[in-house]
Design an enzyme around this catalytic site. Structure first.
Site, PDB file in Angstrom:
ATOM      1  N   TYR A 146      -6.713  -2.962  12.849  1.00  0.00           N
ATOM      2  CA  TYR A 146      -7.564  -1.852  12.400  1.00  0.00           C
ATOM      3  C   TYR A 146      -8.997  -1.996  12.887  1.00  0.00           C
ATOM      4  O   TYR A 146      -9.941  -1.727  12.147  1.00  0.00           O
ATOM      5  CB  TYR A 146      -7.469  -1.734  10.870  1.00  0.00           C
TER       6      TYR A 146
ATOM      7  N   GLU B 173       3.135  -8.109   7.325  1.00  0.00           N
ATOM      8  CA  GLU B 173       1.827  -8.662   6.992  1.00  0.00           C
ATOM      9  C   GLU B 173       1.835  -9.744   5.924  1.00  0.00           C
ATOM     10  O   GLU B 173       1.022  -9.727   4.994  1.00  0.00           O
ATOM     11  CB  GLU B 173       0.869  -7.538   6.567  1.00  0.00           C
TER      12      GLU B 173
ATOM     13  N   ASP C 197       0.822  -1.207   0.000  1.00  0.00           N
ATOM     14  CA  ASP C 197       0.000   0.000   0.000  1.00  0.00           C
ATOM     15  C   ASP C 197       0.863   1.267   0.000  1.00  0.00           C
ATOM     16  O   ASP C 197       0.684   2.139   0.835  1.00  0.00           O
ATOM     17  CB  ASP C 197      -0.912  -0.060   1.237  1.00  0.00           C
TER      18      ASP C 197
ATOM     19  N   GLU D 214       0.868  -1.108  14.039  1.00  0.00           N
ATOM     20  CA  GLU D 214      -0.033  -0.282  13.229  1.00  0.00           C
ATOM     21  C   GLU D 214      -1.406  -0.268  13.870  1.00  0.00           C
ATOM     22  O   GLU D 214      -1.897  -1.314  14.309  1.00  0.00           O
ATOM     23  CB  GLU D 214      -0.188  -0.826  11.792  1.00  0.00           C
TER      24      GLU D 214
HETATM   25  C1  GCB Z   1      -1.454  -2.312   6.664  1.00  0.00           C
HETATM   26  C2  GCB Z   1      -0.163  -2.229   5.946  1.00  0.00           C
HETATM   27  C3  GCB Z   1       0.171  -0.821   5.543  1.00  0.00           C
HETATM   28  C4  GCB Z   1      -1.069  -0.115   5.017  1.00  0.00           C
HETATM   29  C5  GCB Z   1      -2.085  -0.087   6.126  1.00  0.00           C
HETATM   30  C6  GCB Z   1      -3.390   0.601   5.716  1.00  0.00           C
HETATM   31  O1  GCB Z   1      -1.750  -3.191   7.399  1.00  0.00           O
HETATM   32  O2  GCB Z   1       0.895  -2.801   6.665  1.00  0.00           O
HETATM   33  O3  GCB Z   1       1.185  -0.861   4.574  1.00  0.00           O
HETATM   34  O4  GCB Z   1      -0.793   1.162   4.541  1.00  0.00           O
HETATM   35  O5  GCB Z   1      -2.399  -1.372   6.507  1.00  0.00           O
HETATM   36  O6  GCB Z   1      -3.474   1.805   5.847  1.00  0.00           O
HETATM   37  O7  GCB Z   1      -4.295  -0.087   5.278  1.00  0.00           O
END
Ligand code: GCB
Length: 591
Positions: free
Chosen positions: A461, A406, A161, A498
């Site tokens: 997330y 990931e 991403d 994250e």
């Molecule tokens: C993740 C990735 C990261 C993305 C992020 C996102 O898990 O490791 O590279 O940018 O999510 O914002 O979705």
């Protein structure tokens, strides 16, 4: 080794504005473009990503080769060797000196060199040509694939991403060194009461005599030793520690060569769920970052580097992860100096074809198979881990090697792929903890490889990609999952690498809904509340330090907007809330 100016090594920078040409048909090598001046050159800065410098979409999105060229006047090098060094060429580079191919390198985030002594003469000018290829394959780190769309255009797909910026991203240097020279050194430190114990191991093939001096930060000699290998005691040492960038230099003399290797005296250890630096529990406060900036793309830039550290310090951060690739050596040096703690990551990102239908492109691939990520990729990945560790092993700032971000880890194929790679990292550096960064699709009851690692690093997330906007539910899911990790792995510290929602800077909302600035504060606040309830959680690195560029997509608005700061490094309101928290923690934790 990092290039240093010493009495025996003269360094010339080749950075500047070079000539540049797109290889539209990707046949410049067959047509031997390196044999003459580029036919229709335009200006391009080095270092720099070319993509955002130009205004034409075709250049921005070109898949394949672009060419860089300049003239160089050869300095005097006497009996010494003359070496060309590239900090990084993304993703592959071929280098010619006049008509001679002197180097080929694949892997866009690590340095490479070429000994050009035999092809040039002091005082004469030579033509330096670099063909840069931005194409990824199933056998590159990171992986990608090139395909033709329905109108016959060549396109590139990848599963990470961030935008696939390309070019000569870091400095190009020309330097001299004696034929017999310091090729490598490994420094491992320990603490014994008030003293530092410094083990060193120098490689200098053919050297008749090797000696070392330890210099303190003022350049004062504090210890000496003879021989290529040994152990030195530094009395009443000033230890490197989070927030304290205390450094020493091991000045190595191998026959006529002198090389200064900086190091810090500190220890790192995982004990139960504690992460210890110098025997004290450490709590990570910070971010996953990107080498990403307006116009520059992924180019290294000292202005941005120093500014970013100023901003991180302002906020009370003490650490970051080099998501998702090795950063410029200048950044690692600066982190040492500033006492920042770094999780150093390979470029193994996007090894997960089960992720993100619609976010990162169309799917339909099996991650690990003979035709996709396979045994050959694993070999390349292993070498990449060794190369990263070789480059960064003497940085006190590095406390964890992260061998992938990931990846798929819930299948037998992934277990087969990663088990040997964890060992590769341990063999290359038995002194630091090793980990990988775990994805939401691989919760503790499904994933298979945490058993091989020292720490658990989680990207989560909740409240964003799942339970969107429902923070009560998100909190429950987060707590349930954490409980499960702790039950299964009671002796591994957990670091959140994250978390956080996309947030449009300036979007205000009385109802505090997703995408608004208010929601960022609420979502991140929910995570922090949960972290505070778990002693097993030893770190919070939110995603991301700043907004950054990605491929276009229905989930991205001019890039990824999960930044604590905007792309031009201005604080979103949440940054002030987190600043209060982190400054308070800094006070409590002493660094
Ligand atoms: C993740 C990735 C990261 C993305 C992020 C996102 O898990 O490791 O590279 O940018 O999510 O914002 O979705």
């Amino acid at each position: 080794m990092r290039v240093r100016q010493t009495a025996s090594r003269q360094v010339t920078s080749l950075d500047g504005v070079w000539n540049f040409q797109v290889d539209w048909d990707n046949n410049g090598i067959e047509k031997e473009w390196f044999k003459a001046a580029l036919s229709t050159p335009r200006a391009m800065p080095v270092p720099g990503s070319y993509n955002d410098i130009v205004t034409e979409v075709d250049v921005h999105d070109h898949v394949g080769y672009v060419w860089y060229q300049r003239k160089v006047v050869t300095p005097k090098f006497g009996e010494d060797r003359l070496i060309l060094r590239f900090g990084s060429v993304t993703h592959a580079g071929a280098v010619w000196v006049n008509d001679v191919l002197v180097a080929e390198h694949i892997g866009g985030y690590l340095p490479f060199e070429a000994d050009i002594t035999d092809y040039v003469k002091p005082g004469e000018e030579f033509r330096l040509t670099v063909a840069v290829d931005n194409r990824l394959s199933w056998q590159t780190i990171p992986p990608g694939r090139v395909y033709q769309d329905n109108t016959g255009h060549t396109r590139q797909q990848y599963w990470h991403d961030f935008y696939n910026y390309a070019g000569i991203h870091r400095s190009v240097l020309l330097y001299t060194r004696p034929a017999v020279h310091v090729e490598d050194v490994t420094i491992v430190t320990d603490i014994d009461g008030a003293d530092g114990v410094v083990k060193y191991d120098v490689v200098a093939t053919g050297a008749k005599k090797v000696s070392v001096r330890v210099l303190d930060a003022d350049g004062k000699e504090v210890a000496t030793a003879e021989g290529a290998k040994g152990e030195i005691r530094v009395k009443d040492a000033k230890f490197w520690a989070p927030g304290h960038g205390n450094l020493y230099t091991l000045e190595i003399t191998a026959d006529d060569d002198v090389y200064p290797q900086r190091f810090g005296i500190r220890t790192v250890e995982v004990k139960g769920y504690e992460f210890l630096i110098n025997d004290k529990p450490f709590y990570f406060r910070g971010y996953g970052r990107h080498e990403d900036n307006i116009i520059r793309g992924k180019s290294h830039d000292n202005v941005m580097m120093v500014h970013d550290f100023e901003v991180m310090k302002w906020q009370g951060a003490n650490s970051f992860r080099t998501s998702h690739y090795p950063y410029a050596e200048e950044v690692m040096d600066y982190a040492d100096e500033q006492g920042f703690v770094v999780i150093d990551e390979t470029a193994a990102v996007g090894m997960n074809c089960g992720l993100g239908g619609g976010i990162f492109g169309e799917q339909g691939f099996t991650t690990f198979s003979d035709d996709t990520i396979n045994a050959e990729t694993q070999k390349v990945h292993a070498q990449h881990i060794r190369d990263l560790i070789k480059r960064d092993k003497n940085h006190p700032c590095v406390v964890i090697w992260s061998i992938a971000n990931e990846p798929e880890t819930h299948t037998d194929a992934s277990l087969k792929y990663f088990e040997p790679l964890a060992q590769v990292a341990r063999d290359a550096d038995p002194t630091r903890p090793v980990g990988y960064v775990n994805v939401m699709l691989s919760p503790p009851d499904k994933e298979k490889i945490t058993q091989f690692f020292d720490v658990i690093m989680l990207n989560r997330y909740f409240g964003w990609y799942v339970q969107t906007g429902n923070l009560a539910d998100a909190e429950k899911a987060l707590r349930d999952e954490l409980d499960e990790w702790i039950k299964r792995f009671p002796n591994k510290p957990i670091i959140f690498t994250e978390y956080g929602p996309d947030t449009m800077s300036g979007l205000k909302d009385y109802f505090r809904r997703p995408w608004s600035e208010e929601f960022q504060t609420d979502n991140i606040g929910m995570f922090h509340k949960v972290f505070d309830d778990y002693t097993e959680v030893v770190g919070e690195q939110m995603w991301n330090f700043a907004d950054f560029q990605t491929t276009p997509g229905i989930m991205r608005v001019g890039g990824n907007k999960k930044g604590m700061f905007t792309r031009d490094r201005l604080p979103k309101p949440n940054a002030y809330v987190v600043r209060d928290r982190w400054l308070k923690k800094k006070e409590e934790q002493g660094s």
